[in-house]
Design an enzyme around this catalytic site. Structure first.
Site, PDB file in Angstrom:
ATOM      1  N   HIS A  44     -59.164   7.702  42.715  1.00 35.28           N
ATOM      2  CA  HIS A  44     -60.159   8.370  41.254  1.00 35.28           C
ATOM      3  C   HIS A  44     -61.585   8.049  40.916  1.00 35.28           C
ATOM      4  O   HIS A  44     -60.973   6.900  40.196  1.00 35.28           O
ATOM      5  CB  HIS A  44     -58.774   8.826  41.388  1.00 35.28           C
ATOM      6  CG  HIS A  44     -58.889  10.043  40.971  1.00 35.28           C
ATOM      7  ND1 HIS A  44     -59.489  10.358  39.285  1.00 35.28           N
ATOM      8  CD2 HIS A  44     -58.194  12.097  40.488  1.00 35.28           C
ATOM      9  CE1 HIS A  44     -59.301  12.094  38.683  1.00 35.28           C
ATOM     10  NE2 HIS A  44     -58.400  12.135  39.759  1.00 35.28           N
ATOM     11  N   LYS A  73     -47.913  15.273  37.564  1.00 32.94           N
ATOM     12  CA  LYS A  73     -47.594  15.713  38.885  1.00 32.94           C
ATOM     13  C   LYS A  73     -46.054  15.287  39.080  1.00 32.94           C
ATOM     14  O   LYS A  73     -46.040  14.747  40.587  1.00 32.94           O
ATOM     15  CB  LYS A  73     -48.435  13.954  39.502  1.00 32.94           C
ATOM     16  CG  LYS A  73     -50.025  14.661  39.531  1.00 32.94           C
ATOM     17  CD  LYS A  73     -51.278  14.039  39.197  1.00 32.94           C
ATOM     18  CE  LYS A  73     -52.362  14.207  39.302  1.00 32.94           C
ATOM     19  NZ  LYS A  73     -53.363  15.126  39.752  1.00 32.94           N
TER      20      LYS A  73
END
Ligand code: PLP
Length: 403
Positions: free
Chosen positions: A122, A225
């Site tokens: 990422h 998350k």
């Protein structure tokens, strides 16, 4: 087996209509929905305990401070940190990675040193290293991936050398859900004398993480998350590293004594927590962890993998759909539709009440390696069920008919 219907009923956001159809939320890899207990924890904090922490001596501040520090203990226990001082609150995984880059890395890297990172990372685990490389004269070195979206471990071994000072890898990647063999990669990196940073933003919700067993030097994740609110995250670092690192942000709470002739800094963890922290976020993260820990992790994962597998087999029936780097034990599945822009597919799904992620997923290098501009990503979590799979598959069929 756990009861998915009862779990779903604890998530108020899942009980709504989008575009006149009941919501099917398949974007948990971007952020999870929040159970009522977490929403209540935030509301209770602001209704009854709100005060600044580690400041003043009134009863409310004492209460808020004790809950805030209890939340740190919950996180330390959750990832089996050896010491609570190894848990630093941040705004999220991104801020934690930047903190490591601007303190540990900026102070230890020299010109010519190398930072090894995977091609599937990422942007949060790429850009902070590029910035510090520019500041220090170090070099970011890419470890390529294979065609089936696995890190090329042979290349990794070959690229490790005595100039490699930092290895930064995702526990689990966000586009294909590839669970990287971090245990052996950490060992190899350590044998070569490098320090290892693990980005557990995706992994934290899918696996029990034990930082001592992993032996990672640093590990980061975001609360949002794992069923907690956005704006709270965790940096775990081995005590010896954190103690040796200079502070990053300056301000209140991170200091022992400030004077114009010189300032001394707080002990850990305060040294890295300048300013008023996200007290409610920390308390809510602890609540989210306690809530999630009531479930048997292997049962949750078996349930999720089943949904992914079923989705994969159905998508595979379509000649014009290409699944990207399918991982059997993942919670996400990425695909492209030949000749159709990913955004158009996502929009048509949204019109049918289905939330998926489309785009480059903050992973430009991975997209470039795959030769695509973006994918459609379905991601499942504990609250998704069979009905969600049926709805997404029907909706995709309808999209393909329309396009
Ligand atoms: C693998 C990975 N790393 C880092 C991040 C960044 O997390 P945050 O935006 O919460 O800081 C994400 C977010 O999607 C991610 O999936």
């Amino acid at each position: 087996m756990f009861d998915v219907a009862s779990i779903r009923s604890q998530f108020p956001a899942l009980r709504q209509d989008i575009n006149n159809q009941s919501l099917v939320y398949l974007d948990s890899a971007a952020t999870t929905q929040k159970p009522q207990v977490v929403i209540d924890a935030i509301s209770q904090y602001y209704s009854a305990q709100n005060a600044n922490v580690h400041r003043g001596s009134h009863s409310l501040t004492a209460k808020a401070t004790s809950q805030f520090e209890a939340a740190r203990s919950t996180v330390a226990e959750f990832i089996n940190a050896a010491d609570e001082k190894e848990i630093i609150w941040t705004r999220g995984a991104t801020e934690a990675l930047n903190l490591i880059a601007q303190t540990y890395a900026r102070n230890t890297l020299k010109a010519g040193d190398e930072i090894l990172i995977g091609e599937m990372e990422h942007h949060a685990n790429i850009v902070p290293w590029q910035i510090v490389a520019e500041q220090t004269g170090a070099r970011v070195v890419k470890v390529p991936m294979s065609a089936d979206c696995q890190l090329d471990c042979t290349a990794f071994t070959q690229l490790l050398n005595d100039k490699t000072k930092i290895v930064a890898l995702a526990h689990t990647t966000n586009v294909t859900g590839t669970r990287q063999p971090i245990e052996s990669l950490i060992q190899l990196a350590h044998q070569s004398g490098a320090v290892v940073v693990i980005d557990a933003a995706q992994g934290i919700v899918h696996e029990k993480i034990d930082v001592q067993a992993l032996n990672a030097d640093f590990l980061v994740f975001s609360g949002h998350k794992i069923f907690a609110p956005a704006g709270i995250g965790v940096l775990y670092g081995k005590l010896a590293h954190l103690e040796a690192m200079p502070p990053w942000h300056g301000g209140g709470k991170m200091v022992e004594k400030v004077s114009f002739s010189g300032t001394t800094y707080s002990q850990l963890p305060g040294k890295f927590e300048a300013g008023t922290p996200n007290v409610a976020g920390a308390i809510a993260l602890a609540k989210a962890i306690e809530w999630y820990c009531q479930f048997e992790r292997s049962q949750v994962e078996t349930h999720i993998h089943g949904l992914v597998e079923q989705t994969y087999h159905a998508l595979n029936q379509h000649d014009d759909i290409r699944v990207i780097g399918y991982q059997p034990n993942a919670s996400v599945i990425s695909f492209v539709v030949d000749g159709v822009h990913h955004q158009d597919v996502a929009t048509l799904l949204d019109q049918q009440g289905i939330a998926v992620r489309s785009g480059h997923h903050c992973a430009h290098p991975l997209m470039d390696a795959l030769g695509v501009t973006g994918t459609i990503r379905i991601s499942y979590a504990i609250y998704n069920d069979q009905q969600d799979v049926t709805r997404i598959l029907q909706a995709i069929d309808k999209c393909l008919d329309m396009l």
